[in-house]
Structures are given as C-alpha cells and as structure tokens.
Design an enzyme around this catalytic site. Structure first.
Site, PDB file in Angstrom:
ATOM      1  CG  ASP A  51      16.460 -12.228  20.109  1.00  0.00           C
ATOM      2  OD1 ASP A  51      15.702 -12.685  20.974  1.00  0.00           O
ATOM      3  OD2 ASP A  51      16.119 -11.997  18.940  1.00  0.00           O
ATOM      4  CD  GLU A  93      15.623 -16.859  21.609  1.00  0.00           C
ATOM      5  OE1 GLU A  93      14.430 -17.009  21.880  1.00  0.00           O
ATOM      6  OE2 GLU A  93      16.009 -16.068  20.718  1.00  0.00           O
TER       7      GLU A  93
HETATM    8  C1  NOJ Z   1      13.496 -14.250  20.046  1.00  0.00           C
HETATM    9  C2  NOJ Z   1      12.772 -13.527  21.117  1.00  0.00           C
HETATM   10  O1  NOJ Z   1      12.839 -14.265  22.304  1.00  0.00           O
HETATM   11  C3  NOJ Z   1      11.349 -13.320  20.651  1.00  0.00           C
HETATM   12  O2  NOJ Z   1      10.602 -12.692  21.660  1.00  0.00           O
HETATM   13  C4  NOJ Z   1      11.345 -12.504  19.394  1.00  0.00           C
HETATM   14  O3  NOJ Z   1      10.032 -12.418  18.887  1.00  0.00           O
HETATM   15  C5  NOJ Z   1      12.241 -13.141  18.331  1.00  0.00           C
HETATM   16  N1  NOJ Z   1      13.518 -13.440  18.863  1.00  0.00           N
HETATM   17  C6  NOJ Z   1      12.445 -12.222  17.160  1.00  0.00           C
HETATM   18  O4  NOJ Z   1      13.067 -11.043  17.568  1.00  0.00           O
END
Ligand code: NOJ
Length: 560
Positions: free
Chosen positions: A221, A280
């Site tokens: 993430d 990500e």
């Molecule tokens: C990326 C995630 O995909 C999202 O859902 C989340 O709100 C943020 N990171 C913060 O954790």
C-alpha cells in the site's frame, strides 16, 4: 503453509514462475465478498465457499488479492491496521486463513496479501507505546518531530508545511511527548519511520511470517511514501486546486534511497521463485511507476484508470504506458479498485450517453488484452455500478472527515456487497449486510448472469478463457495500429508465430475498419466479439471491411 498446502504445491497445481506476468489477479474486498457466518460482514470462510467462481471451473483467474484482513478499527476501511501479523476475528480464525490458502492453491489460485506498511492504526500497540514518551522500545518507531516554535497564541507549530492527502495538516501534536507525529492520511494513521533499522527488521519479519504461511505475493500500500527526506524540509509550493496540489511533493515521498529499500524487500521474496509483489504508486506519474518496476515487482500506474472513455484518451494512455515501461518492464492493467468509481459507471459517464452494459463489455476487452497484468476488481465481472449511499450509511470516514480541500469521494459506493443470487441478502449474507447492496442486485448477480450467454459475466468468462490459451494476449508485445484513428482503438499483440489484432470502437456510432490484405496476413480468424447478437463469419478475408457498433470490441488472429 500447512503440510497439505506444501504437498499440493509440489503436485504442480501451478504453471510457470512468471504467472505474475501471464496471469490475471482478482481483487477481493473481504468485507463485501461473501459472508459465511451470517453477521452481515464478508469473511474468509465466505471466500472459500466462492473459490469455484474464481478457479478453473469459473472465471479461471490466476491469483486473488485480498484487501487488508488484519485487525483494524476501520477508520480507513481496513487500511488502518492495528496488528499486521494476525487475521481480524471478524473475518475468521488463523486456521481459516490457512485453509483459504490451501483451498485456493488446490484450485491453482495464488494468494496475494495487501500489506499496509507505510502507517499503522493509532491503536497499534507500537504507536500506543510510542506516543506516551520518548523512551522505551517503540519510542522511535514513528516519524516524530519537534515543533517549529510556537504560533502567536503560544501553540506548538508543525515541523514543516506538509499536508495530509485526506485534507488538513499532516502533523498532529502529542502533548505527552511534546512532539508532532506525521500522517500522510488520517491522524489515526501515524506514519512508521522506515529509517530506523529495528523498524525495517520488524516489517520484514512480518513479511516472512506471511510468506511462510504460503502467501504467493504482496501488494504494498502507498509504497513510494515509505521514506521521507531525513531532514523533513518543507515542500516547495505552487498553484493548485487543493492544499495537496499546491505543494510539489519533493520531500514527503519518492526519496532517492527508496529503490534500495525495495531491493532489500525483494530479496526476501526472491528466496523462492515465482513470488510477486506490486507496489501501489501513490499520486505519481507513469514514469515513476515504470522506474520503480523491476522483474516480478510490479507497480500500478493510473494512466488507464484515469483515461476517459474515448478513443483518443485511451490511445494516449496506451502510448504513454508503452513509452514509459518499454519492452523491459512489465506494466499492470487496472480499470477499477476499492478507491475508485466502478468502471461501468465511470466510463459510461465520461462518454456521455453511452450504454453502460456495452461499455462494461468493451472495458473488459481492454483490461484483458492490453499489455500488462490485469487486476480485476470484484464485481466488475457483473458490471456492478456505483451505488448511491446516503451520508449516514457511509462506511468511509475519510470521505466526510474534511469537507473542503479533500480529494476523496465516498468509497462506500464502490465497496458494496457482491450479489451472488436473487433474493434477500443476494446470496452475500443470510443476515443484514454491513453496507447496502446495489438496487439492481436482484438481476445483476452471478446466478442470473451465468444463465445468460450475453451477460457481462459470460463475456468475462469467454475473454478469460481466450486469454488463458493465447500467448500473444498474455505476454506479447503491443503496437498501436497506425490506422487507429477516429473512434477506433486498434492494437496488435504479438509473440513469434502469433499475431492478434484487438479493435475497440469507443464511439457512439458505427465505425469501419478495413482489414489489411498485406502479404502474410491473407485472412483473420475471429476469436471474440462483445456483440453476440449478429454472429460474424469465423474467418474474415484480408482486405474485408468490418463495421463495429458503438462500444463493440472484437479480437482477431492472423491466419498465416
Ligand atoms: C491506499 C489505499 O488503497 C486506500 O484505500 C487507503 O485509504 C490509503 N492507502 C491510506 O491507507
């Protein structure tokens, strides 16, 4: 991994080690997939019950990615984790998780976990310990900084000008330490200090723990935010719509020593062949995504997901991806996820008065034929739509936390429960669903769509089956066709011995395409058509003209 899991893996349930390149990943938002115990919340036994929808007798995907399954206060839909090493009891037991891995492996499905390593929940025991004082084992685990003096009212001033993506400042003062802690997201999501060796070691130990349990891949993430500039300088400012946009994010992400961190992380995965990871990319360009991609470490870029549904935007997105990734790096293909609008709703809206069903079929074709590993978000195979959720029913606190300057929308709308069958609870739950189902769940569900050869689900099944047996669609090079003009997007995918032509009409009127009659391509075999109402000839001569209806997509193979 359990003994039976290891035995199953040894019996060659799986294909080649580059499955992460050839295969298709299906994203599950566990709370909304399937509820086995009737409490209204999706769970791991529920996912096990539905594996046949995903495995070789169903869609035939190669891997599932589970959005976070760890204990969490739920301030950010599970992305605020209070223990990264365990399964949230709401989702099931530790044994349920091991059984899920075994059952998935038995069907040839790999398992990818979502690791949130940039931040924890403020209820994580490390942070609970860290915020109370400057001594102790976890005192230095988070990004703490002294105030930059005091404001006119005598209040401590934040260390620099960084702002939170969700709105407001990125620093929160903790009187017990007399310091601020940093959070790119909510104040309930304090940021870990990856520059502390003991912190990195603890993170990597957690990674090893999940790999030992048989996990095949990890999604990281917001990974390019892990490291910040060690001196915490203020970001330069610029003109922009929101406080976030009004900064050049030089110091709060994308630091030069970050790739080395990823190499250390990859070394752990690379101890066994075939393990993938996907980062990500947070708020970055396709060039940044490509730059951070290497081998079986993929990186999401947002070029396709951010393209409007018209031929020129999609062609530009494809061109930008091809240029940035080049031949040597492998892209991903993403049209939706748990943060974005449902693709049928978003794309049809962006095109004006489009038929969302036709758009969903053509979007499926794009997702599964463009170069890169496709990530298919649960429910897209049914053409699920954004669901109107009243503010009092929202399950996405960040959507309402900040009313001005926030980038975010209410993500509850794209996280609604998966409809499996007609009737109360739509087969998702025997209880009261944690979040309302879409108003069309009575017809738009797996059971109903399976009986209709023209349904979006049947379209996905045909496409996925074709992809699984067509090497050019899996790993072939991509070339935008020079005659790709007007409403048509046309590209070839090619491996030695196989040339595939994909044609997408992204307009609201018919488009014509003349098949080349060039030597070596005397005829074309029709492999797939989104429109099954008026079947075309199975073999089409070179030089023939094809008419594609609005949002129709077809796939052809050159017959040498
Ligand atoms: C990326 C995630 O995909 C999202 O859902 C989340 O709100 C943020 N990171 C913060 O954790």
């Amino acid at each position: 991994m359990t003994e039976s899991g290891r035995a199953l893996e040894r019996t060659a349930t799986f294909g080649p080690d580059d499955w992460w390149r050839r295969g298709v990943v299906y994203q599950i938002y566990p709370r909304s997939f399937s509820d086995a115990d009737g409490d209204g919340i999706g769970d791991l036994p529920g996912i096990i019950d539905r594996l046949d929808h995903l495995g070789p007798t169903g869609l035939g995907v190669d891997a599932i990615w589970l959005s976070p399954i760890y204990p969490s206060p739920g301030k950010d839909g599970g992305y605020d984790v209070s223990d990264h090493t365990r399964v949230d009891p709401r989702f099931g037991s530790e044994a349920d998780f091991d059984r899920l891995v075994d059952e998935a492996h038995r069907r040839g499905i790999r398992v990818i976990l979502d690791l949130v390593m940039n931040h924890t929940s403020d209820e994580h025991p490390w942070f609970v310990a860290s915020r109370t004082g400057r001594t102790g084992r976890h005192a230095g685990d988070y990004l703490w900084a002294d105030p930059a003096g005091q404001d006119a009212d005598g209040r401590p001033r934040a260390p620099n000008n960084w702002v939170s993506w969700f709105g407001g400042p990125a620093w929160t003062y903790e009187p017990r330490r007399g310091q601020f802690y940093h959070h790119t997201f909510l104040a309930e999501q304090p940021e870990i200090d990856w520059r502390v060796p003991a912190v990195e070691a603890a993170q990597f130990e957690m990674v090893r723990g999940w790999l030992d349990r048989g996990v095949d891949g990890l999604r990281l993430d917001t990974f390019n935010v892990f490291l910040k500039h060690p001196d915490l300088p203020s970001n330069p400012t610029r003109a922009g719509r929101t406080p976030w946009d009004r900064q050049v994010h030089l110091y709060d992400r994308d630091q030069p020593d970050f790739p080395a961190l990823i190499e250390r992380f990859r070394a752990i995965l690379d101890a066994e062949p075939g393990r993938m990871s996907v980062g990500e990319l947070f708020d970055g360009t396709v060039e940044t995504a490509a730059g951070l991609t290497s081998g079986s470490h993929l990186v999401f870029d947002w070029t396709l997901i951010e393209a409007a549904w018209n031929a020129s935007a999609v062609r530009s997105a494809i061109e930008a991806r091809e240029e940035a990734f080049g031949e040597g790096r492998w892209p991903t293909a993403v049209l939706s996820n748990h943060d974005r609008r449902r693709q049928a709703s978003r794309l049809a809206d962006s095109a004006g008065a489009a038929d969302a069903e036709a758009v969903a079929r053509a979007a499926a074709t794009l997702l599964l034929t463009v170069r890169g590993t496709p990530f298919l978000y649960y429910g897209e195979e049914l053409g699920m739509r954004d669901v109107d959720i009243a503010p009092e029913e929202s399950v996405d606190p960040p959507a309402f936390r900040f009313t001005s300057g926030s980038h975010w929308w209410d993500r509850s709308r794209c996280r609604t429960p998966m409809p499996w069958s007609p009737g109360p609870g739509s087969g998702f739950t025997g209880g009261r669903p944690w979040l309302r189902l879409g108003p069309d769940a009575g017809e738009r569900n797996v059971e109903v769509q399976l009986t209709d050869p023209r349904s979006i689900l049947s379209t996905y099944r045909r496409l996925l089956a074709l992809r699984a047996t067509t090497p050019a669609l899996q790993i072939g090079s991509l070339r935008l066709h020079p005659d790709s003009v007007g409403d048509l997007v046309a590209y070839t995918r090619e491996v030695p011995g196989q040339r595939i032509l994909v044609l997408l009409n992204l307009g609201r009127v018919n488009s014509r395409w003349q098949l080349s009659g060039i030597p070596g391509e005397p005829a074309w075999r029709l492999l797939f058509d989104t429109d099954t109402t008026a079947p075309r000839d199975a073999v089409i001569a070179g030089g023939a003209t094809l008419i594609l209806g609005p949002d129709e997509a077809i796939i052809l193979e050159a017959i040498p």
